[in-house]
Design a protein around this motif. Structure first.
Motif, PDB file in Angstrom:
ATOM      1  N   TYR A   1       0.860  -1.181   0.000  1.00 17.38           N
ATOM      2  CA  TYR A   1       0.000   0.000   0.000  1.00 17.38           C
ATOM      3  C   TYR A   1       0.896   1.230   0.000  1.00 17.38           C
ATOM      4  O   TYR A   1       1.840   1.316   0.786  1.00 17.38           O
ATOM      5  CB  TYR A   1      -0.902   0.017   1.235  1.00 17.38           C
ATOM      6  N   MET A   2       0.603   2.165  -0.908  1.00 18.72           N
ATOM      7  CA  MET A   2       1.404   3.380  -1.022  1.00 18.72           C
ATOM      8  C   MET A   2       0.500   4.540  -1.428  1.00 18.72           C
ATOM      9  O   MET A   2      -0.592   4.337  -1.951  1.00 18.72           O
ATOM     10  CB  MET A   2       2.483   3.216  -2.096  1.00 18.72           C
ATOM     11  N   ASP A   3       1.007   5.742  -1.236  1.00 21.97           N
ATOM     12  CA  ASP A   3       0.324   6.926  -1.748  1.00 21.97           C
ATOM     13  C   ASP A   3       0.687   7.021  -3.227  1.00 21.97           C
ATOM     14  O   ASP A   3       1.823   7.320  -3.576  1.00 21.97           O
ATOM     15  CB  ASP A   3       0.788   8.167  -0.990  1.00 21.97           C
ATOM     16  N   LEU A   4      -0.280   6.753  -4.078  1.00 22.66           N
ATOM     17  CA  LEU A   4      -0.044   6.774  -5.521  1.00 22.66           C
ATOM     18  C   LEU A   4      -0.631   8.011  -6.189  1.00 22.66           C
ATOM     19  O   LEU A   4      -0.793   8.052  -7.398  1.00 22.66           O
ATOM     20  CB  LEU A   4      -0.639   5.511  -6.166  1.00 22.66           C
ATOM     21  N   GLY A   5      -0.952   9.005  -5.383  1.00 28.33           N
ATOM     22  CA  GLY A   5      -1.523  10.230  -5.935  1.00 28.33           C
ATOM     23  C   GLY A   5      -3.018  10.088  -6.160  1.00 28.33           C
ATOM     24  O   GLY A   5      -3.652   9.142  -5.709  1.00 28.33           O
ATOM     25  N   LYS A   6      -3.574  11.050  -6.878  1.00 27.11           N
ATOM     26  CA  LYS A   6      -5.024  11.090  -7.045  1.00 27.11           C
ATOM     27  C   LYS A   6      -5.522  10.264  -8.222  1.00 27.11           C
ATOM     28  O   LYS A   6      -6.671   9.849  -8.233  1.00 27.11           O
ATOM     29  CB  LYS A   6      -5.491  12.529  -7.214  1.00 27.11           C
ATOM     30  N   SER A   7      -4.696  10.027  -9.224  1.00 26.00           N
ATOM     31  CA  SER A   7      -5.221   9.377 -10.428  1.00 26.00           C
ATOM     32  C   SER A   7      -4.875   7.896 -10.540  1.00 26.00           C
ATOM     33  O   SER A   7      -5.508   7.188 -11.306  1.00 26.00           O
ATOM     34  CB  SER A   7      -4.738  10.105 -11.681  1.00 26.00           C
ATOM     35  N   THR A   8      -3.910   7.409  -9.785  1.00 23.17           N
ATOM     36  CA  THR A   8      -3.529   6.002  -9.889  1.00 23.17           C
ATOM     37  C   THR A   8      -4.123   5.226  -8.721  1.00 23.17           C
ATOM     38  O   THR A   8      -3.842   5.512  -7.564  1.00 23.17           O
ATOM     39  CB  THR A   8      -1.994   5.834  -9.911  1.00 23.17           C
ATOM     40  N   LYS A   9      -4.944   4.240  -9.049  1.00 20.91           N
ATOM     41  CA  LYS A   9      -5.574   3.424  -8.012  1.00 20.91           C
ATOM     42  C   LYS A   9      -4.703   2.245  -7.615  1.00 20.91           C
ATOM     43  O   LYS A   9      -4.722   1.807  -6.480  1.00 20.91           O
ATOM     44  CB  LYS A   9      -6.935   2.931  -8.493  1.00 20.91           C
ATOM     45  N   GLY A  10      -3.960   1.717  -8.550  1.00 24.97           N
ATOM     46  CA  GLY A  10      -3.116   0.577  -8.249  1.00 24.97           C
ATOM     47  C   GLY A  10      -2.235   0.231  -9.417  1.00 24.97           C
ATOM     48  O   GLY A  10      -2.358   0.802 -10.507  1.00 24.97           O
ATOM     49  N   LEU A  11      -1.337  -0.711  -9.190  1.00 24.12           N
ATOM     50  CA  LEU A  11      -0.473  -1.175 -10.257  1.00 24.12           C
ATOM     51  C   LEU A  11      -0.020  -2.593  -9.961  1.00 24.12           C
ATOM     52  O   LEU A  11      -0.062  -3.058  -8.822  1.00 24.12           O
ATOM     53  CB  LEU A  11       0.716  -0.248 -10.467  1.00 24.12           C
TER      54      LEU A  11
END
Length: 137
Positions: free
Chosen positions: A30-40
């Motif tokens: 789990y990381m802060d991926l900003g506002k537009s990226t939900k996951g990778l």
């Protein structure tokens, strides 16, 4: 695609994407991926990872985990980002497939009840309202 999800549910006796990922040896972070990226989803040195935006609701984290698990099962050898769709561009084929896989996995063993709206069914099975478009019932 439906067969792949059904096989996982049958083999692992659950439709929980977190439990299935763990059983498959996929590491979840789990990381802060900003506002537009939900996951990778990515592979590094033969290890597989699903990274989920820590700012998402539990419902979205579960969906994103299932979506990224879809990439692992359906799109071997590719690393993918699940981006929030706030543009006029149609999501790519691989993203649509991963969304459909996630819905199939998360609704495994559940059926829409008589008189139940698709939105109510999605809510009952933990599918975010924004993903209703990808239902193929």
């Amino acid at each position: 695609m439906d067969d792949t999800a059904a096989h996982l549910v049958h083999k692992y006796k659950t439709n929980c994407p977190f439990e299935i990922a763990e059983a498959l040896g996929i590491h979840i972070r789990y990381m802060d991926l900003g506002k537009s990226t939900k996951g990778l989803y990515y592979k590094k040195l033969r290890r597989r990872f699903i990274v989920i935006n820590q700012g998402l609701s539990d419902q979205w984290q579960r969906f994103v985990c299932a979506h990224e698990l879809g990439h692992d099962r359906l799109h071997k050898g590719l690393s993918r980002f699940f981006l929030e769709e706030h543009s006029y561009f149609w999501p790519g084929k691989l993203e649509r497939q991963a969304n459909s896989f996630a819905i199939t996995l998360l609704t495994a063993g559940q059926e829409q009840r008589p008189g139940e709206t698709l939105e109510a069914f999605a809510m009952r099975t933990g599918i975010p309202r924004e993903m209703l478009y990808f239902f193929d019932l």
